[in-house]
Scaffold this active site. Sequence first.
Site, mmCIF file in Angstrom:
data_model
loop_
_atom_site.group_PDB
_atom_site.id
_atom_site.type_symbol
_atom_site.label_atom_id
_atom_site.label_comp_id
_atom_site.label_asym_id
_atom_site.label_seq_id
_atom_site.Cartn_x
_atom_site.Cartn_y
_atom_site.Cartn_z
ATOM 1 N N ARG A 53 9.757 -5.418 7.292
ATOM 2 C CA ARG A 53 10.155 -6.702 7.881
ATOM 3 C C ARG A 53 10.605 -7.666 6.796
ATOM 4 N NH1 ARG A 53 8.198 -9.595 4.739
ATOM 5 N NH2 ARG A 53 6.026 -10.177 4.454
ATOM 6 N N HIS A 60 4.375 -19.549 4.156
ATOM 7 C CA HIS A 60 3.081 -20.155 3.829
ATOM 8 C C HIS A 60 2.581 -21.108 4.921
ATOM 9 C CE1 HIS A 60 2.549 -18.564 -0.220
ATOM 10 N NE2 HIS A 60 3.828 -18.773 -0.430
ATOM 11 N N GLY A 156 7.164 -2.708 -3.226
ATOM 12 C CA GLY A 156 7.075 -3.824 -4.163
ATOM 13 C C GLY A 156 8.152 -4.867 -4.010
ATOM 14 N N GLY A 158 8.382 -6.966 -1.274
ATOM 15 C CA GLY A 158 7.994 -8.006 -0.339
ATOM 16 C C GLY A 158 8.473 -7.768 1.076
ATOM 17 N N SER A 160 6.961 -5.351 3.067
ATOM 18 C CA SER A 160 5.827 -4.773 3.785
ATOM 19 C C SER A 160 5.933 -3.275 3.986
ATOM 20 C CB SER A 160 5.627 -5.476 5.138
ATOM 21 O OG SER A 160 5.390 -6.836 4.944
ATOM 22 N N SER A 161 6.289 -2.568 2.918
ATOM 23 C CA SER A 161 6.328 -1.107 2.999
ATOM 24 C C SER A 161 4.941 -0.544 3.289
ATOM 25 C CB SER A 161 6.882 -0.522 1.698
ATOM 26 O OG SER A 161 6.090 -0.903 0.588
ATOM 27 N N ASP A 205 3.010 -9.091 9.269
ATOM 28 C CA ASP A 205 3.708 -7.862 8.899
ATOM 29 C C ASP A 205 3.542 -6.794 9.974
ATOM 30 O OD1 ASP A 205 4.137 -9.276 6.594
ATOM 31 O OD2 ASP A 205 2.710 -8.136 5.384
ATOM 32 N N LYS A 253 -0.462 -10.940 -9.175
ATOM 33 C CA LYS A 253 -1.226 -11.722 -8.197
ATOM 34 C C LYS A 253 -2.661 -11.976 -8.647
ATOM 35 C CE LYS A 253 1.595 -10.166 -4.317
ATOM 36 N NZ LYS A 253 1.651 -9.392 -3.062
ATOM 37 N N TYR A 261 -1.436 -18.664 -5.033
ATOM 38 C CA TYR A 261 -1.737 -18.440 -3.613
ATOM 39 C C TYR A 261 -3.076 -19.041 -3.193
ATOM 40 C CZ TYR A 261 -2.005 -16.086 0.894
ATOM 41 O OH TYR A 261 -2.100 -15.838 2.235
#
Length: 512
Positions: A53, A60, A156, A158, A160-161, A205, A253, A261
């Site tokens: 997706r 956010h 990797g 972003g 949503s694999s 996701d 992250k 985040y």
Amino acid sequence: MQQENFVPTTNSVMDIYAESKIPGQIKRYRDLFQEFKTIYGFDPEFVARSPGRVNIIGEHIDYAGFPVLPMAVDRDCLIAVATTKLDSKVRLANVNPKFTRAEFSFVDKERIVDIDDTVHEWTNYFKAGYKGMLESLKLDAPVGMFCLMDGSVPSGAGMSSSSALVCTSSIATMIANKKCLSKNDIVQIAIASERYVGTNGGGMDQTASIMSHADAATFIEFHPKFITTPVHFPATLPAISFVVANTMVVADKVVSAPVCYNLRVVETKVAAMILANKLGLLSERPQTLKEVMDLFFAGSEEPKYATVTERWIFRLGRMLELVEQFITQHDGYSLAEMAEAAGLSEDEIHARFMSKYPVRADVFHIYARAIHVYSEALRVVQFRDVCERNQDTVEDSQVVLHQLGRLMNESQVSCRDNYHCSCKELDDLTLICRKAGAYGSRLTGAGWGGCTVSMVPEDQEQEFIQRVKDEYFRPRFPDYTEEQLSNVIFSSRPSSGAFIYRKRTAINPYGG
């Protein structure tokens, strides 16, 4: 329950993909079946499919309780499956040779399968979906499974694999065991399943992967209850296409979370507390900015609304006024100032918001975060409104396209200036995309790197992609091949969600 509430089954890829993708997908499915037969000696009985997706707008704000607007892409995860009743073993293979094969056995009804979330293996994501589904089905003896995966969602990036794999595994396990749960149930199972690999997401996701409709984005509401609404794009000439481009910047992250985040989550929650305190709602203990809005309007007179969208727009506009009125320190709050404004002690702030996840800051940007959340939620609703008001043939397509593009561009500005989740590469890439002909271009995903999504005229998408390759990617990555570039910038129209594909005949000597 209506048929549309279940994952659809087809024996034609034409039901799953856009017309322009059909020839390539026919070959892909044939190759998958042939590879399966080469590995296992017989045909698969079915193929489970879930897409990746991209979030078109609404960054956010899901953890603040507000709706988002993602769409499924035509890059997806396929798992071909055959079953046996002779054992409960799962055999896993991948068409990509860099991913090793694996086998595991069903342990028992309580444990199901062991997952070591400290080891980053692709098979863990399959195990997660398998475990979550069997926990829900409560089977004493699931069937054995022969599985072959083919994934086209870039990892990797972003998109949503990992969620696509968990969703596909959940569906594959369900169908293999001849069960039929609703799409909503599968979404909830997949959300819970990802926690077995250490991911605790908000559900966007998995919802987009399972619930999406072809040629539509999905308006996902989380509070006070979970609702999905397809939002079809306007009938413009030219038609709308979306191009995803990966900056190739990967944020660490673990290192950045305390100042990125995690900190943003805390700042939005404290913003909710400050507003609740100023509005006399603190005793209701709202947890999010969405709950503050709902509580405020529960005790207020409102105008009569012609549509639900009209109500959203009015309420969010009023909340932005209240932020201006009550969150007055635009340059930020110290911990002591923040606690005082929220009507709490510093110890209470720590206990409520900073004890579970590490946070590091001297200044807390409460005003900027609240402005972003309410204004971004407003942009999501306005984007939906423009789409829904222009479903028929559009007389002035350029006006509509520029309206949608402006909302995407404003989202990028707010992500950069109010939420501080952009970076130089994202800023550069979105600017290049606009100059190359995008009506709108913005970061998508958490930010601080990752991908952009751009809305472009469908008849100009190849020229657009070439310009972006020449101006962003080739100067930075001169050694990349065309095949590598095709995985860092590509177009996609809104895709259908999960599907089950079956050939008309499939023979399995093990007995399905």
